[in-house]
Design an enzyme around this catalytic site. Structure first.
Site, PDB file in Angstrom:
ATOM      1  N   LYS A 205      45.195  24.846  35.097  1.00 11.28           N
ATOM      2  CA  LYS A 205      45.277  23.442  35.504  1.00 11.28           C
ATOM      3  C   LYS A 205      44.640  22.553  34.433  1.00 11.28           C
ATOM      4  O   LYS A 205      45.209  21.579  33.984  1.00 11.28           O
ATOM      5  CB  LYS A 205      44.563  23.287  36.848  1.00 11.28           C
ATOM      6  CG  LYS A 205      44.617  21.903  37.424  1.00 11.28           C
ATOM      7  CD  LYS A 205      44.031  21.897  38.832  1.00 11.28           C
ATOM      8  CE  LYS A 205      43.840  20.490  39.337  1.00 11.28           C
ATOM      9  NZ  LYS A 205      43.291  20.434  40.686  1.00 11.28           N
ATOM     10  N   GLU A 211      37.805  31.477  29.675  1.00 13.93           N
ATOM     11  CA  GLU A 211      38.400  32.815  29.765  1.00 13.93           C
ATOM     12  C   GLU A 211      39.885  32.763  29.410  1.00 13.93           C
ATOM     13  O   GLU A 211      40.394  33.574  28.623  1.00 13.93           O
ATOM     14  CB  GLU A 211      38.272  33.379  31.196  1.00 13.93           C
ATOM     15  CG  GLU A 211      36.863  33.714  31.626  1.00 13.93           C
ATOM     16  CD  GLU A 211      36.165  32.559  32.326  1.00 13.93           C
ATOM     17  OE1 GLU A 211      36.514  31.385  32.048  1.00 13.93           O
ATOM     18  OE2 GLU A 211      35.267  32.817  33.137  1.00 13.93           O
ATOM     19  N   GLY A 266      43.193  24.294  42.629  1.00 15.17           N
ATOM     20  CA  GLY A 266      43.485  25.589  41.989  1.00 15.17           C
ATOM     21  C   GLY A 266      43.837  26.671  42.989  1.00 15.17           C
ATOM     22  O   GLY A 266      44.855  27.353  42.850  1.00 15.17           O
ATOM     23  N   ARG A 267      43.009  26.839  44.025  1.00 16.24           N
ATOM     24  CA  ARG A 267      43.232  27.952  44.956  1.00 16.24           C
ATOM     25  C   ARG A 267      44.395  27.703  45.909  1.00 16.24           C
ATOM     26  O   ARG A 267      44.737  28.560  46.722  1.00 16.24           O
ATOM     27  CB  ARG A 267      41.947  28.273  45.716  1.00 16.24           C
ATOM     28  CG  ARG A 267      41.313  27.085  46.421  1.00 16.24           C
ATOM     29  CD  ARG A 267      39.888  27.415  46.853  1.00 16.24           C
ATOM     30  NE  ARG A 267      39.178  26.259  47.382  1.00 16.24           N
ATOM     31  CZ  ARG A 267      38.562  25.346  46.649  1.00 16.24           C
ATOM     32  NH1 ARG A 267      38.595  25.435  45.329  1.00 16.24           N
ATOM     33  NH2 ARG A 267      37.932  24.344  47.202  1.00 16.24           N
ATOM     34  N   GLU A 352      35.452  29.668  48.436  1.00 21.86           N
ATOM     35  CA  GLU A 352      35.326  28.533  47.527  1.00 21.86           C
ATOM     36  C   GLU A 352      35.526  27.226  48.310  1.00 21.86           C
ATOM     37  O   GLU A 352      35.012  26.183  47.932  1.00 21.86           O
ATOM     38  CB  GLU A 352      36.368  28.638  46.402  1.00 21.86           C
ATOM     39  CG  GLU A 352      35.846  28.153  45.068  1.00 21.86           C
ATOM     40  CD  GLU A 352      36.738  28.515  43.901  1.00 21.86           C
ATOM     41  OE1 GLU A 352      36.289  29.271  43.027  1.00 21.86           O
ATOM     42  OE2 GLU A 352      37.886  28.058  43.849  1.00 21.86           O
ATOM     43  N   HIS A 383      38.015  54.708  56.177  1.00 23.67           N
ATOM     44  CA  HIS A 383      37.237  55.839  55.649  1.00 23.67           C
ATOM     45  C   HIS A 383      36.093  55.343  54.782  1.00 23.67           C
ATOM     46  O   HIS A 383      35.552  56.089  53.962  1.00 23.67           O
ATOM     47  CB  HIS A 383      38.162  56.779  54.861  1.00 23.67           C
ATOM     48  CG  HIS A 383      39.254  57.326  55.718  1.00 23.67           C
ATOM     49  ND1 HIS A 383      39.147  58.525  56.384  1.00 23.67           N
ATOM     50  CD2 HIS A 383      40.448  56.798  56.075  1.00 23.67           C
ATOM     51  CE1 HIS A 383      40.245  58.724  57.096  1.00 23.67           C
ATOM     52  NE2 HIS A 383      41.053  57.685  56.932  1.00 23.67           N
ATOM     53  N   LYS A 511      29.388  28.280  34.478  1.00 23.13           N
ATOM     54  CA  LYS A 511      30.212  27.966  33.297  1.00 23.13           C
ATOM     55  C   LYS A 511      29.366  27.245  32.256  1.00 23.13           C
ATOM     56  O   LYS A 511      29.410  27.553  31.064  1.00 23.13           O
ATOM     57  CB  LYS A 511      31.384  27.051  33.682  1.00 23.13           C
ATOM     58  CG  LYS A 511      32.529  27.728  34.405  1.00 23.13           C
ATOM     59  CD  LYS A 511      33.715  26.766  34.526  1.00 23.13           C
ATOM     60  CE  LYS A 511      34.851  27.344  35.337  1.00 23.13           C
ATOM     61  NZ  LYS A 511      35.994  26.440  35.499  1.00 23.13           N
TER      62      LYS A 511
HETATM   63  C1  G6Q Z   1      40.118  26.939  42.394  1.00 22.68           C
HETATM   64  C2  G6Q Z   1      39.128  26.712  41.371  1.00 22.68           C
HETATM   65  C3  G6Q Z   1      39.119  27.727  40.247  1.00 22.68           C
HETATM   66  C4  G6Q Z   1      40.188  27.490  39.185  1.00 22.68           C
HETATM   67  C5  G6Q Z   1      39.847  28.324  37.954  1.00 22.68           C
HETATM   68  C6  G6Q Z   1      40.855  28.161  36.843  1.00 22.68           C
HETATM   69  O1  G6Q Z   1      40.314  26.210  43.328  1.00 22.68           O
HETATM   70  O2  G6Q Z   1      39.237  25.419  40.901  1.00 22.68           O
HETATM   71  O3  G6Q Z   1      39.251  29.044  40.717  1.00 22.68           O
HETATM   72  O4  G6Q Z   1      41.453  27.795  39.669  1.00 22.68           O
HETATM   73  O5  G6Q Z   1      38.563  27.978  37.498  1.00 22.68           O
HETATM   74  O6  G6Q Z   1      40.953  26.829  36.444  1.00 22.68           O
HETATM   75  P1  G6Q Z   1      42.118  26.349  35.519  1.00 22.68           P
HETATM   76  O7  G6Q Z   1      43.407  26.523  36.251  1.00 22.68           O
HETATM   77  O8  G6Q Z   1      41.818  24.902  35.205  1.00 22.68           O
HETATM   78  O9  G6Q Z   1      42.090  27.215  34.284  1.00 22.68           O
END
Ligand code: G6Q
Length: 551
Positions: A205, A211, A266-267, A352, A383, A511
């Site tokens: 996003k 990463e 994001g989620r 989250e 198990h 971060k």
């Molecule tokens: C989700 C969070 C988080 C996000 C990641 C990746 O709701 O905001 O999990 O999706 O940190 O972020 P980017 O898509 O910006 O790389």
């Protein structure tokens, strides 16, 4: 500090006093119609919530709390595009991404639906070119492998769905996911791939996540080592992002960028272009069915009265256990191997969203909010951790998820799976009294001393609640409905707790600190202002790395 402000709470608190010691076994004996009364169907999903510590009085009292905290108004505000994510000043419109009707949704006076449809169309065109082999790599060969590079919401959702819908996927295209900045993840994924037939989908996003950017740069280097010219990148790298300038700066032509918007969290983003890897795996037609399933649940959530509203009921039951019975955990056990990533996905979605300790006004809350969510596919979990669920001192409500029909009906495997799933919820509910345990031991011929010694170990308290979500079959449509169900359940709970379920400030601190430590790890600076533990770890690590270099 405050407790939830609802004039309906005293009646619920009083009811809890009556319920606290009631055993579900007794409730089932007294009310043989519990299944009819406490189950409902939406599309291809049946929810049985009869094995909960509720009577016919409980749900109306819980619904009254939901009404008095303004759930209807908040739900309508979300669907109409109001900026309900207050701390980020954003609308929350994953529901717009799957809206099948043309009723407009306005953000800052602009209808968002045409933009959504345009991107879906582009995704469809692109997916069909790649899937048909019309999209060629730099040597003229079709794409055989897609690597989604992303993390968090840009990874967990699409990965879970690609796994869940594997039975519907093209055998000609393998979809891989790389999220971890640990080089092992990328190295192991690329080990058997051919640059000329690999397509990278860089999904972020923000397009600044350390990463993802690190993995994407290394993937580009790997690709450029094999390709003949930098212009080949255009055939092998596409981006999914809200940040056009950063995509261009990375070197991906924005003509190969699939856009989404800041009002998609994001989620919650797998319904947007973040789902490109899903569309590449299963095709756009099935991706549309997936959206349709979610829309079905959205409409149910918008229209059904609370007492017959699946997400509302699940949300309220969770609230009942967290805030009245003191449950700190919520367990999810999908009895379906295709859903093996579902617990990981749900963990992010729930924790989250509702792992917050201040209310929307920034005031600390005096009650528990989101539970810890975890699980594993059944029967594997049986198990492992089920021992604690049955006989431990902790108590955690469980969601069982199982399809009635298997996509791989080998011999009687699915019968065994169904039997195990139903047996577990029955056992959690009924338990086994010490007398029953003793009787069983006596019947097997055990001498009295053995009976006395063993019976307490074989006693199960029972009265441990669970929901069962019985799916007709795992299809794109039922999966869409299932995910939307959990999204809305989490929303309902956030409203009850008065928190912002759509921000994630807690992800930021780590971060920031990592950015500060990186120069020290790389030896570019020294002696940052760290606590003794961090400073000790840094020094020990440098020493171990030095020794390795000298070997
Ligand atoms: C989700 C969070 C988080 C996000 C990641 C990746 O709701 O905001 O999990 O999706 O940190 O972020 P980017 O898509 O910006 O790389």
């Amino acid at each position: 500090m405050r407790w939830i402000e609802s004039p309906a709470l005293p009646a619920l608190e009083e009811h809890f006093e009556d319920m606290a010691d009631l055993h579900m076994r007794a409730l089932f004996e007294k009310e043989p119609d519990r299944f009819q009364r406490f189950s409902l169907r939406v599309g291809g999903i049946l929810l049985d919530y009869s094995k909960n510590r509720i009577t016919r009085e409980t749900l109306p009292l819980l619904c009254e709390v939901a009404r008095t905290v303004g759930l209807e108004r908040r739900r309508d505000a979300m669907f109409s595009g109001e900026k309900i994510n207050k701390t980020e000043g954003r609308s929350v419109l994953h529901v717009a991404l799957r809206r099948r009707c043309d009723e407009p949704i306005l953000v800052d006076g602009k209808n968002v639906l045409p933009g959504i449809r345009r991107v879906l169309e582009r995704m469809g065109e692109f997916a069909s070119k790649v899937r048909s082999g019309a999209w060629k790599g730099f040597t003229g060969s079709p794409i055989t492998d897609v690597v989604n590079i992303g993390i968090g919401g840009s990874d967990l959702g699409p990965q879970m769905v690609v796994e869940a819908l594997k039975a519907y996927s093209s055998p000609d295209i393998r979809v891989h996911f790389v999220s971890n900045v640990d080089g092992t993840h990328l190295a192991e994924t690329l080990r058997n791939l051919e640059p000329s037939t690999t397509l990278f989908v860089v999904t972020s996003k923000s397009f600044t996540t350390l990463e993802t950017m690190t993995n994407a740069r290394t993937a580009r280097e790997w690709f450029l080592e094999a390709s003949t010219s930098a212009s080949d990148v255009a055939r092998h790298f596409v981006a999914v992002s809200t940040n056009g300038p950063a995509v261009a700066e990375f070197g991906i032509d924005t003509a190969n960028m699939f856009e989404f918007w800041d009002w998609v969290g994001g989620r919650f983003s797998l319904w947007s272009a973040v789902g490109l890897s899903i569309a590449l795996a299963i095709g756009m037609e099935r991706f549309e069915e997936f959206l349709e399933g979610a829309y079905l649940m959205d409409e149910h959530f918008r229209q059904a009265p609370f007492e017959a509203n699946m997400p509302v009921i699940l949300g309220l039951l969770g609230f009942w256990y967290v805030n009245f019975f003191g449950a700190t955990d919520h367990v999810v056990v999908p009895y379906d191997q295709y859903l093996h990533r579902f617990p990981a996905y749900l963990q992010q979605l729930d924790m989250e969203s509702n792992g917050k300790r201040v209310d929307e006004a920034g005031q600390p809350v005096s009650y528990h909010t989101g539970p810890m969510v975890w699980g594993e596919p059944g029967t594997n979990g049986q198990h492992a951790f089920f021992q604690l669920l049955h006989q431990g001192t902790e108590f955690a409500p469980v969601d069982f998820i199982i399809p009635a029909n298997s996509l791989n009906p080998l011999r009687n495997h699915h019968h065994i799976l169904l039997a195990n799933c139903f047996a577990q919820s029955e056992a959690l509910m009924r338990g086994k009294t010490v007398d029953e345990a003793a009787h069983e031991l006596e019947s097997s011929g055990a001498p009295p001393a053995v009976v006395a010694a063993l019976a307490p170990h074989k006693e199960f308290p029972g009265n441990r609640p669970s929901n069962t979500l019985l799916l007709e079959k795992v299809t794109p449509k039922t999966l869409g409905s299932l995910l939307a169900l959990y999204e809305h359940k989490i929303f309902v709970q956030g409203v009850l707790w008065g928190i912002d379920s759509f921000d994630q400030w807690g992800v930021q601190l780590g971060k920031e600190l990592a950015q500060l430590l990186l120069p020290e790890i790389e030896g570019r600076s020294r002696g940052g202002p760290h606590d003794a533990s961090t400073a000790g770890l840094l020094a020990a690590c440098q020493e171990m790395r030095k020794r390795e270099r000298q070997r």
